[in-house]
Design a protein around this motif. Structure first.
Motif, short mmCIF file in Angstrom:
data_model
loop_
_atom_site.label_atom_id
_atom_site.label_comp_id
_atom_site.label_asym_id
_atom_site.label_seq_id
_atom_site.Cartn_x
_atom_site.Cartn_y
_atom_site.Cartn_z
N LEU A 13 0.83 -1.21 0.00
CA LEU A 13 0.00 0.00 0.00
C LEU A 13 0.87 1.26 0.00
O LEU A 13 0.57 2.23 -0.72
CB LEU A 13 -0.91 0.01 1.23
CG LEU A 13 -1.94 -1.11 1.35
CD1 LEU A 13 -2.70 -1.00 2.65
CD2 LEU A 13 -2.89 -1.09 0.17
N ALA A 14 1.93 1.26 0.80
CA ALA A 14 2.80 2.43 0.91
C ALA A 14 3.50 2.73 -0.41
O ALA A 14 3.63 3.89 -0.81
CB ALA A 14 3.82 2.23 2.03
N CYS A 17 0.92 4.23 -2.82
CA CYS A 17 0.60 5.60 -2.41
C CYS A 17 1.74 6.55 -2.76
O CYS A 17 1.53 7.65 -3.27
CB CYS A 17 0.30 5.62 -0.92
SG CYS A 17 -0.24 7.23 -0.29
N ALA A 117 -5.55 3.28 0.05
CA ALA A 117 -4.53 3.03 1.07
C ALA A 117 -5.11 2.95 2.47
O ALA A 117 -4.84 2.01 3.22
CB ALA A 117 -3.45 4.11 0.99
N ILE A 118 -5.92 3.93 2.85
CA ILE A 118 -6.45 3.95 4.21
C ILE A 118 -7.50 2.85 4.45
O ILE A 118 -7.40 2.12 5.45
CB ILE A 118 -7.00 5.35 4.57
CG1 ILE A 118 -5.83 6.32 4.73
CG2 ILE A 118 -7.85 5.30 5.83
CD1 ILE A 118 -6.21 7.73 5.10
N GLY A 121 -5.75 -0.37 4.64
CA GLY A 121 -4.95 -0.36 5.86
C GLY A 121 -5.79 -0.63 7.10
O GLY A 121 -5.37 -1.36 8.01
N LEU A 133 -2.59 5.24 10.87
CA LEU A 133 -2.54 5.06 9.42
C LEU A 133 -2.58 6.39 8.69
O LEU A 133 -1.84 6.61 7.73
CB LEU A 133 -3.71 4.19 8.96
CG LEU A 133 -3.58 2.68 9.14
CD1 LEU A 133 -4.92 2.01 8.89
CD2 LEU A 133 -2.52 2.13 8.20
N ILE A 137 0.32 7.57 6.19
CA ILE A 137 -0.03 7.85 4.80
C ILE A 137 0.23 9.32 4.47
O ILE A 137 0.74 9.66 3.39
CB ILE A 137 -1.50 7.50 4.52
CG1 ILE A 137 -1.72 5.99 4.67
CG2 ILE A 137 -1.91 7.95 3.11
CD1 ILE A 137 -0.94 5.13 3.73
N THR A 140 3.88 9.78 4.01
CA THR A 140 4.28 9.19 2.73
C THR A 140 3.97 10.13 1.58
O THR A 140 4.80 10.34 0.69
CB THR A 140 3.55 7.84 2.52
OG1 THR A 140 3.86 6.96 3.59
CG2 THR A 140 3.98 7.21 1.20
N ILE A 141 2.78 10.72 1.61
CA ILE A 141 2.38 11.66 0.57
C ILE A 141 3.28 12.89 0.56
O ILE A 141 3.73 13.35 -0.50
CB ILE A 141 0.91 12.07 0.76
CG1 ILE A 141 -0.01 10.88 0.47
CG2 ILE A 141 0.54 13.26 -0.11
CD1 ILE A 141 -1.46 11.11 0.84
#
Length: 255
Positions: A13-14, A17, A117-118, A121, A133, A137, A140-141
Motif C-alpha cells: 500500500l505504501a 501511495c 490506502a487507508i 490499511g 494510518l 499515509i 508518505t504523501i
C-alpha cells in the motif's frame, strides 16, 4: 493473518501511495529535456504534467465508490497493473501525443490506487489504527511530493527522462506481488450497491475542469474565453451534482 503478512501488505500500500504522488511532480524537472526530444515548446510539453493531474483528481471519488462496491483489493490490483503498464508505455513513447495519452492512462491508474490506502490499511490493522494510518499515509504523501523534483532531476541527468517512468516498474512489481499475496478483500457493505453514472459524470467533469483551469489558467490567461468558460461550466457541474445527489437522497428516503 500473521504480522509478517500485515507488514508486507502495508508495504504494498505504501509503495502504491508513494508512486501515485511522486509521479505528479517527478516529471517537472525533466520537461525541458522532453521538449527537446519531442521537438515541441514548453507549453506543449507541459501537457505531460497536466494530462496526469486531471484524471487523477477528477476520478478519485468515483473509483473509491467503485472499489467499495466491487472490492478494494480487486481495484487495487487493477490500479497497479494500469499504473505499471502506462509507466512502461510512457517510457516507450515516440511522440508528444503518445506520451500525453499514456500519462492520462497513468493518471487513471493513480486515481484507482490513491483512495484505497487507508481503507485497505484499516482492514489490515483495524479501526483503532485509523489515526496512525492517517499519519503514516500523510507522511508518505508529503515525502513523495517533496522528493519528486529531486528524484526526477537525478534520473534525468544520469539516465535521461525515460528513466523517470521506468523506475516505477520494479516497485510496482513488488507492490503487486505483496498485495496479491497478503491483502484481504473487503467492501463497504453499508453503501448502495449501484453506480450513480449521472452523479459520477457531473463530479468528474466539475473536478476535472477545476483542475484544468487552476493548472492552465496562467498559460491561457485568466480572462480568456477558454478559462472563463471552464470556470463557469465547472461551477455549474459541481452545483448540479450537489442538487442531483440531494434530490436522489430525498427520493431514497421516501422509499
Amino acid at each position: 493473518m500473521n504480522k509478517k503478512q500485515k507488514v508486507l501488505a502495508f508495504i504494498s500500500l505504501a509503495i502504491a501511495c508513494f508512486l501515485t504522488v511522486l509521479d505528479s511532480t517527478i516529471v517537472n524537472v525533466s520537461l525541458p529535456s522532453m521538449a527537446d526530444y519531442f521537438n515541441t515548446d514548453i507549453t506543449g510539453i507541459s501537457w505531460v504534467s497536466t494530462a496526469y493531474l486531471i484524471p487523477f483528481s477528477a476520478l478519485l471519488i468515483n473509483f473509491s465508490k467503485i472499489a467499495d462496491i466491487f472490492g478494494r483489493k480487486k481495484l487495487f490490483i487493477i490500479g497497479l497493473i494500469v499504473f505499471g503498464t502506462s509507466s512502461i508505455l510512457c517510457g516507450l513513447s515516440t511522440s508528444l501525443s503518445m506520451i500525453i495519452i499514456f500519462r492520462i492512462m497513468q493518471g487513471i491508474g493513480a486515481a484507482i490506487l490513491a483512495p484505497l490506502a487507508i481503507p485497505l490499511g484499516i482492514e489490515l490493522f483495524g479501526k483503532d489504527a485509523m489515526s496512525k494510518l492517517a499519519i503514516v499515509i500523510g507522511m508518505t504523501i508529503s515525502i513523495a511530493a517533496a522528493s519528486g523534483p529531486v528524484v526526477g532531476g537525478i534520473l534525468n541527468e544520469a539516465f535521461g527522462f525515460k528513466a523517470i517512468f521506468y523506475v516505477n516498474v520494479p516497485f510496482i512489481i513488488v507492490s503487486l506481488i505483496f498485495g496479491a499475496q497478503c491483502l484481504t478483500e473487503c467492501y463497504d457493505r453499508t453503501i448502495e450497491k449501484r453506480i450513480d453514472f449521472i452523479g459520477s459524470i457531473l463530479l468528474a467533469y466539475g473536478i476535472g475542469t477545476l483542475t484544468f483551469f487552476l493548472v492552465k489558467g496562467s498559460t491561457y490567461g485568466w480572462g480568456s474565453t477558454k478559462i472563463v468558460t471552464l470556470i463557469i461550466t465547472s461551477a455549474i457541474s459541481i452545483i448540479a451534482f450537489l442538487i442531483y445527489e440531494l434530490r436522489s437522497k430525498k427520493s431514497n428516503d421516501r422509499i
